[in-house]
Design a protein around this motif. Structure first.
Motif, mmCIF file in Angstrom:
data_model
loop_
_atom_site.group_PDB
_atom_site.id
_atom_site.type_symbol
_atom_site.label_atom_id
_atom_site.label_comp_id
_atom_site.label_asym_id
_atom_site.label_seq_id
_atom_site.Cartn_x
_atom_site.Cartn_y
_atom_site.Cartn_z
ATOM 1 N N ASN A 417 0.967 -1.147 0.084
ATOM 2 C CA ASN A 417 -0.234 -0.133 0.317
ATOM 3 C C ASN A 417 1.052 1.148 0.543
ATOM 4 O O ASN A 417 0.717 2.346 -0.721
ATOM 5 C CB ASN A 417 -0.834 0.429 1.423
ATOM 6 N N SER A 418 1.893 0.479 0.954
ATOM 7 C CA SER A 418 3.097 2.687 0.853
ATOM 8 C C SER A 418 3.298 2.474 -0.520
ATOM 9 O O SER A 418 3.307 4.192 -1.138
ATOM 10 C CB SER A 418 3.943 2.057 2.115
ATOM 11 N N VAL A 419 3.967 1.461 -1.487
ATOM 12 C CA VAL A 419 4.401 1.852 -2.842
ATOM 13 C C VAL A 419 3.546 2.241 -3.541
ATOM 14 O O VAL A 419 4.082 3.893 -4.494
ATOM 15 C CB VAL A 419 5.384 0.173 -2.984
ATOM 16 N N ASN A 420 1.985 1.900 -3.326
ATOM 17 C CA ASN A 420 1.015 1.690 -4.010
ATOM 18 C C ASN A 420 0.758 3.216 -4.126
ATOM 19 O O ASN A 420 0.666 4.800 -4.652
ATOM 20 C CB ASN A 420 0.082 1.356 -4.245
ATOM 21 N N GLN A 421 0.549 3.924 -2.571
ATOM 22 C CA GLN A 421 0.877 5.556 -2.414
ATOM 23 C C GLN A 421 1.677 6.418 -3.132
ATOM 24 O O GLN A 421 1.577 7.158 -3.688
ATOM 25 C CB GLN A 421 1.399 5.798 -0.428
ATOM 26 N N PHE A 422 3.356 5.909 -2.898
ATOM 27 C CA PHE A 422 3.924 6.696 -3.260
ATOM 28 C C PHE A 422 3.907 6.879 -4.933
ATOM 29 O O PHE A 422 4.261 8.404 -5.558
ATOM 30 C CB PHE A 422 5.724 6.256 -3.317
ATOM 31 N N ILE A 423 3.513 5.767 -5.428
ATOM 32 C CA ILE A 423 3.139 5.766 -6.709
ATOM 33 C C ILE A 423 1.780 7.108 -7.687
ATOM 34 O O ILE A 423 2.360 8.034 -8.435
ATOM 35 C CB ILE A 423 3.119 4.393 -8.176
ATOM 36 N N GLU A 425 1.095 9.141 -5.736
ATOM 37 C CA GLU A 425 1.434 10.816 -5.556
ATOM 38 C C GLU A 425 2.875 11.265 -6.455
ATOM 39 O O GLU A 425 3.321 11.810 -6.146
ATOM 40 C CB GLU A 425 1.841 11.062 -3.534
ATOM 41 N N ASN A 426 3.003 10.324 -6.924
ATOM 42 C CA ASN A 426 3.790 10.483 -8.592
ATOM 43 C C ASN A 426 5.368 10.436 -7.443
ATOM 44 O O ASN A 426 6.104 11.710 -7.847
ATOM 45 C CB ASN A 426 3.836 11.491 -9.312
ATOM 46 N N LYS A 427 5.615 9.676 -6.578
ATOM 47 C CA LYS A 427 6.879 9.855 -6.050
ATOM 48 C C LYS A 427 7.568 9.200 -6.012
ATOM 49 O O LYS A 427 7.510 7.496 -5.345
ATOM 50 C CB LYS A 427 6.255 9.832 -4.158
ATOM 51 N N GLU A 430 10.592 8.140 -3.979
ATOM 52 C CA GLU A 430 10.319 7.113 -2.711
ATOM 53 C C GLU A 430 9.964 6.372 -2.371
ATOM 54 O O GLU A 430 10.335 5.126 -2.041
ATOM 55 C CB GLU A 430 9.370 8.191 -1.955
ATOM 56 N N ALA A 431 9.452 6.236 -3.957
ATOM 57 C CA ALA A 431 8.554 4.485 -4.121
ATOM 58 C C ALA A 431 9.942 3.394 -4.750
ATOM 59 O O ALA A 431 9.722 2.286 -4.360
ATOM 60 C CB ALA A 431 7.840 4.830 -5.285
ATOM 61 N N ASN A 432 10.755 3.586 -5.299
ATOM 62 C CA ASN A 432 12.130 2.951 -5.803
ATOM 63 C C ASN A 432 12.629 2.964 -4.740
ATOM 64 O O ASN A 432 13.041 1.396 -4.608
ATOM 65 C CB ASN A 432 12.729 3.847 -7.149
ATOM 66 N N LYS A 433 12.906 3.852 -3.853
ATOM 67 C CA LYS A 433 13.991 3.546 -2.040
ATOM 68 C C LYS A 433 12.806 2.656 -1.598
ATOM 69 O O LYS A 433 14.091 1.593 -0.840
ATOM 70 C CB LYS A 433 14.007 5.116 -2.432
ATOM 71 N N TYR A 434 11.973 2.483 -1.218
ATOM 72 C CA TYR A 434 11.683 1.788 -0.556
ATOM 73 C C TYR A 434 11.116 0.305 -0.943
ATOM 74 O O TYR A 434 11.092 -0.469 -0.128
ATOM 75 C CB TYR A 434 9.993 2.274 -0.735
#
Length: 601
Positions: A417-423, A425-427, A430-434
């Motif tokens: 869900n966190s990855v999905n949230q980063f994506i 939000e166009n982050k 952060e998504a790649n880092k996570y």
């Protein structure tokens, strides 16, 4: 008519006087009665040892009895008891005693002209001997008997034994060896060497009066065979004088009989008859029925050749007048009968002992079988218990693996869900880092998933990655710190795998996440009193408030996490004999938060 009476009398003598009682050479101050008494005493000792089933004493008494029969001149009985002693000594595994008795057995077999058996036993005694000298002596005797056809070759073995026996200071056997040398010299018609050897034998037999008498009689026989009757008579008269001095009646009788033979050969029958009559009177007075018979028979034979029936009849009448008194005074007959009874008892006890030994053997066999069966059952029981224990242990290991590999579904779903949230939000950064941190954490967890314990440094590294990942998701909710006691060797200290992580997850998701301000999580590894103490402390909302805010699904998740931890700790304690413990406490007001304490031994 008179001749008929003489013949009847001769037959009556043969019937009345037992053939089994034969005169032997008697030692000074010892009568046949004392010999028989001693035999009876040893036989009684043997009987008692058989009754007590004491194998050591049985063997000793068999040998003692055999020795007494040797002294008496009864080689057949001596052989029988030596064989029995040998059986007992063999059973007891007494090699020295077995060696001694085997040699004694060979000697009595040689005396009975049973040379084949004697040779074998001399060889056996030689092979058993611990001493090289004893071995050589026995082998010399075996070779001596093996070369009977060549007296000259025999002489070499006899001389070798004399040297060896002297060197070993065996005086008794030196005397016997010199007697053998004398007999060998007689076979070679060398009477001078024979007499010399007999005289040397006397030197070594001086402490055995009985042997001295025998040897001197043999010397007298050599002189007599060489027609030196005066020399032979002189020896017998000296022996007779010594016997009279020592009141040795049996030796007196024997010497008188020997003198009579010499006088007959010297053609002095009157002196011979005087000696025989004196021998007869002495034997009659002292209850020596066998010797009386022998002397009387010689006298009757002489009178028969002379046709002097008057003297024969007189002897006949005298014999019958004194017959009852002679038989009553001959205690050797009673002693012989007593020994016969004792010997019968010995035979019966031997049979009983054999039966007892068989019963003991059967009982021992049964006991061994029973013991073996019990041991097999115990062994089978042990393997069954071991198998069951192995199965139980394996089941625990499987259960432990299952619990250890059980991942928190909320962690996986929340991470995704966190990855999905980063994506959304166009982050993308952060998504790649996570995702990178998440993949590293998952790889570490999978690598260690088959291990119950890992080193402290690897556990700290894994927990740091996990906290970094959670901090990336909830950056504004908490900060964290990991402290490790400097006294802990992080590379060698082992702690249970994945025991700490669920408590860190609970602290973040059910405590720190709900704060209005930024919270703090402290993971502290301490070393105290030989124990590793792990303290997880947070300043979140605390246990009470957390329960109020939880959904039913979250409550189930938290309950499963705690039960998982408890089950794993319980299995680790059972499998590895550890004493791992943990406790969760809530901070008291005004502070909020929880403290988890885990202790590893």
């Amino acid at each position: 008519m008179k001749r008929h009476l003489l013949i009847s009398f001769s037959l009556l003598l043969v019937l009345l006087i037992p053939h089994s009682i034969t005169a032997q050479s008697a030692p000074v101050q010892k009568s046949e009665k004392s010999k028989q008494v001693k035999i009876s005493k040893v036989a009684e000792d043997l009987s008692n040892s058989l009754d007590a089933n004491d194998e050591a004493k049985i063997a000793q008494n068999y040998e003692r009895l055999a020795n007494e029969f040797v002294n008496k001149g009864d080689n057949a009985k001596a052989e029988d008891y030596y064989k029995r002693a040998l059986t007992s000594y063999t059973k007891l595994k007494l090699v020295d005693d077995k060696t001694r008795v085997t040699r004694s057995l060979a000697k009595v077999q040689e005396n009975q002209k049973n040379f084949e058996s004697a040779i074998k036993n001399y060889e056996v005694a030689g092979s058993l001997a611990n001493d090289a000298v004893d071995e050589k002596i026995n082998l010399n005797d075996a070779n001596r008997l093996r070369t009977q056809a060549s007296p000259a070759v025999q002489a070499g073995y006899v001389n070798s034994n004399i040297k060896l026996l002297k060197k070993d200071n065996k005086t008794d056997e030196v005397a016997a060896a010199y007697v053998q040398k004398a007999e060998n010299s007689l076979q070679q018609m060398d009477k001078a060497v024979a007499i010399e050897s007999y005289n040397k034998a006397l030197v070594y037999a001086k402490d055995k009066p009985e042997e001295v008498i025998k040897i001197k009689n043999e010397i007298a026989k050599v002189y007599a065979a060489d027609n030196q009757f005066d020399a032979a008579i002189g020896i017998n008269e000296k022996l007779l004088t010594e016997a009279v001095k020592n009141q040795d009646f049996n030796t007196q009788i024997k010497q008188l009989q020997s003198l009579a033979k010499l006088y007959f050969k010297k053609e002095e029958p009157k002196k011979a008859v005087v000696s025989l009559k004196e021998a007869y009177d002495l034997a009659s007075k002292n209850g020596c029925s066998a010797e009386a018979k022998k002397s009387l028979s010689a006298l009757i034979q002489y009178y028969k050749t002379k046709g002097d029936d008057k003297e024969s009849i007189a002897l006949y009448e005298n014999f019958f007048d004194n017959f009852d008194k002679l038989i009553q005074s001959d205690t050797t007959l009673i002693d012989a009968k007593t020994f016969q009874v004792t010997e019968d008892k010995i035979r019966q006890l031997e049979k009983e002992k054999t039966l007892k030994d068989e019963l003991i053997t059967k009982k021992n066999t049964f006991n061994y079988f029973l013991l073996g069966s019990i041991l097999l059952l115990l062994l089978l029981f042990f393997f069954i218990v071991k198998a069951l224990y192995s199965i139980k242990t394996k089941n625990k290991e499987i259960a432990l693996q299952s619990l250890r590999r059980e991942m928190n579904p909320h962690f996986i779903f929340n991470s995704l869900n966190s990855v999905n949230q980063f994506i959304s939000e166009n982050k993308e950064l952060e998504a790649n880092k996570y995702l990178t941190s998440y993949s590293n954490l998952m790889r570490n967890m999978m690598e260690n998933s088959n291990k119950d314990f890992i080193s402290l440094d690897k556990e700290v590294e894994q927990l740091k990655k996990y906290l970094d990942l959670e901090h990336l998701r909830f950056e504004d909710k908490f900060d964290f710190k990991i402290s490790v006691d400097e006294t802990l060797d992080t590379e060698t200290v082992l702690i249970p795998n994945m025991i700490i992580q669920p408590h860190l997850e609970n602290a973040i998701w059910h405590g720190l996440r709900y704060l209005d301000k930024k919270g703090f999580l402290h993971l502290n590894f301490q070393f105290a009193a030989g124990k590793v103490v792990v303290i997880i402390e947070d300043n979140g909302i605390g246990l009470t408030k957390s329960r109020e805010l939880k959904t039913s699904n979250q409550k189930v998740h938290e309950s499963r996490g705690l039960s998982n931890t408890k089950e794993r700790i319980g299995l680790l304690n059972e499998l590895y004999k550890k004493n791992i413990s943990f406790e969760i406490t809530e901070k008291e007001m005004p502070e909020t938060g929880t403290i988890v304490r885990i202790i590893f031994l």
